[in-house]
Write an enzyme that holds these catalytic residues in place. Structure first.
Site, short mmCIF file in Angstrom:
data_model
loop_
_atom_site.label_atom_id
_atom_site.label_comp_id
_atom_site.label_asym_id
_atom_site.label_seq_id
_atom_site.Cartn_x
_atom_site.Cartn_y
_atom_site.Cartn_z
N GLU A 19 0.75 -1.34 -0.16
CA GLU A 19 0.18 -0.03 -0.03
C GLU A 19 0.89 1.22 -0.04
OE1 GLU A 19 -3.62 1.74 2.68
OE2 GLU A 19 -2.21 0.61 3.89
N LYS B 18 -10.31 0.50 -0.95
CA LYS B 18 -10.23 0.27 0.66
C LYS B 18 -11.35 1.00 1.18
CE LYS B 18 -6.71 1.17 4.33
NZ LYS B 18 -5.80 1.84 4.59
N CYS C 253 -4.46 -3.28 4.25
CA CYS C 253 -3.89 -2.85 5.52
C CYS C 253 -5.17 -2.72 6.76
CB CYS C 253 -3.60 -1.35 5.40
SG CYS C 253 -2.36 -0.97 6.75
#
Length: 490
Positions: free
Chosen positions: A55, A155, A188
């Site tokens: 990321e 995300k 993440c």
């Protein structure tokens, strides 16, 4: 199959909040993409069939909403368009980054997953449309070995990323490969939440996850490699995790994980990137069946089990007749119970009890959660360990409900040092740790000296308790914990 992940030390903009033109943005990103190109080639030479990049690896971080704009590529989040950016660069404007990634995949005949910033214009009639008339997403893209764009994922759980928008609905995104079937994607902070990560895995019965991350390590329970492994173990899947490498920011820790073996990289000392390549098995067994087996397993075992014993630290958790849980007894020959104390661990107020002497049995409770430990130290060292419990809403750097039972090494010899970040330990401990967890989502953590990983000998459910046991860790024990996420109570 052969998988690769690359931990990348990204070349960062010295002034991320400054407004720059597209050309300058492309120049900076180009320097990171040059490194990606070398690594994709190196991975392919070693036989890798898929590579995952981290990321924020291409553009960096700490942007504002307007300063990141020149760094954003245009991506159509649509299933209907079949597009090969390398072969058809003219289809859309502002797709230079996608074109380079697509060409890397095509040239090296490798599946490739990377993370970039993307933009999408929206109509003011759209109730979610930001006031500047565009969405900005933190996006993972996956390319086939032909360079086709096969999946995009936006995300969902942003971690203080003011430059980006949360998509209106969670994306459940996966792509198909000839060598290992379907791969899911998320990013993440997503790994700590039900949506979309857990739901994606369960709904589509996924066995492989590509996971770009920019993770700041937080000991003792949320170091990157520690939690990545726990996630792979808990869901019985393979996880390909690529982190960025910025030791000064506490960012390192990547790996290729199977439920029973890990290939990891954690390095706070040196600079530069690191390519990991490993051959791992394709997983075929179902997550659901592995859960069911635990249930059945617990029923059959317990008919013969009459007394709670810690003399043999094997796979037997026994309960005294008529007792739900073992009583809180302490090391043989000692009359009084060890004192309870409170200390902050990872911004949560844990209730602890010290782990004294060479062996013993301990219990500590908070709210509805009771944690039990049966232990024997192979060598007596002058290190303080403690058994801690937390059952409540975590509210710092994100809000989520945690149920945790944790055996940790304290920072020093006083109680107030328990919960501190510790990276080295010498004590080898045989232990069995269990708790009456209220959620089925338990992540078993086992971290040893030098931020290395170990695997429990046995783990699973018995009599509504989840347990892990280990005879002798490979090196000094830092953390052995059951990290439960009670998603409904978030």
């Amino acid at each position: 199959y052969v998988a690769a992940v690359y931990e990348h030390e990204s070349i960062l903009s010295p002034t991320p909040t400054a407004l720059v033109d597209r050309q300058s943005a492309l120049e900076l990103m180009g320097r990171n993409l040059d490194i990606y190109e070398q690594q994709a080639e190196a991975a392919a030479r070693q036989g890798a069939q898929i590579i995952v990049f981290p990321e924020d690896g291409i553009h960096g971080f700490n942007f504002t909403r307007s300063s990141i704009y020149p760094y954003l590529d245009f991506v159509l989040h649509s299933h209907s368009v079949k597009w090969n950016p390398c072969r058809e660069p003219y289809l859309f404007n502002d797709t230079e980054v996608l074109q380079r990634l697509s060409c890397m995949a095509l040239k090296n005949k490798i599946f490739l997953v990377a993370n970039l910033g993307t933009k999408q214009p929206c109509e003011q009639s759209d109730p979610h449309c930001p006031s500047d008339g565009r969405y900005q997403f933190n996006t993972n893209v996956a390319f086939s070995d032909e360079g086709m764009l096969v999946a995009t994922y936006r995300k969902h759980n942003l971690y203080f990323e003011y430059a980006f928008d949360t998509p209106p609905e969670p994306d459940y995104k996966f792509f198909d490969t000839p060598f290992a079937g379907k791969f899911g994607m998320f990013t993440c902070f997503d790994i700590l939440f039900f949506e979309p990560a857990v739901n994606l895995i369960k709904q589509y019965n996924l066995k492989q996850i590509a996971y770009p991350t920019a993770w700041m390590n937080q000991l003792p329970l949320l170091s990157a490699v520690e939690f990545q492994q726990a996630f792979a173990t808990a869901f019985n899947i393979n996880v390909l995790a690529a982190n960025i490498h910025h030791p000064t920011l506490g960012m390192t820790g990547s790996g290729i994980y199977t439920p029973v073996k890990s290939f990891t990289y954690h390095n706070m000392e040196s600079y530069g990137g690191k390519l990991l390549v490993a051959e791992i098995p394709v997983i075929t067994t179902d997550y659901e069946t592995s859960l069911d087996n635990n249930e059945r397993f617990s029923e059959t075992l317990h008919h013969s089990c009459k007394t709670f014993t810690s003399s043999s630290l094997d796979d037997q958790v026994c309960f005294k007749e008529g007792e739900e849980t073992p009583s809180r007894v302490f090391a043989k020959g000692s009359k009084e119970l060890p004192p309870l104390f409170y200390a902050e661990m990872m911004y949560d107020n844990f209730t602890f009890v010290p782990v004294w002497g060479e062996k013993g049995e301990l219990q500590v409770c908070a709210n509805t959660l009771c944690c039990y430990l049966s232990y024997q130290k192979a060598v007596l060292t002058d290190e303080l360990y403690a058994l801690g419990v937390f059952d409540g809403l975590h509210t710092v750097h994100g809000t989520y409900y945690v149920q945790a039972c944790a055996l940790v090494k304290c920072g020093g010899l006083s109680f107030s040092t328990c919960g501190q970040e510790v990276t080295d330990a010498t004590a080898l401990i045989d232990f069995q740790l269990w708790g009456n967890m209220s959620t089925p989502y338990i992540f078993p953590l086992l971290l040893t000296s030098g931020i290395t990983l170990d695997f429990a000998d046995h783990r699973g459910w018995k009599n509504n308790h989840y347990f892990i046991s280990k005879n002798r860790t490979s090196s000094g024990l830092l953390t052995a914990a059951l990290y439960g996420r009670w998603y409904e109570k978030d």
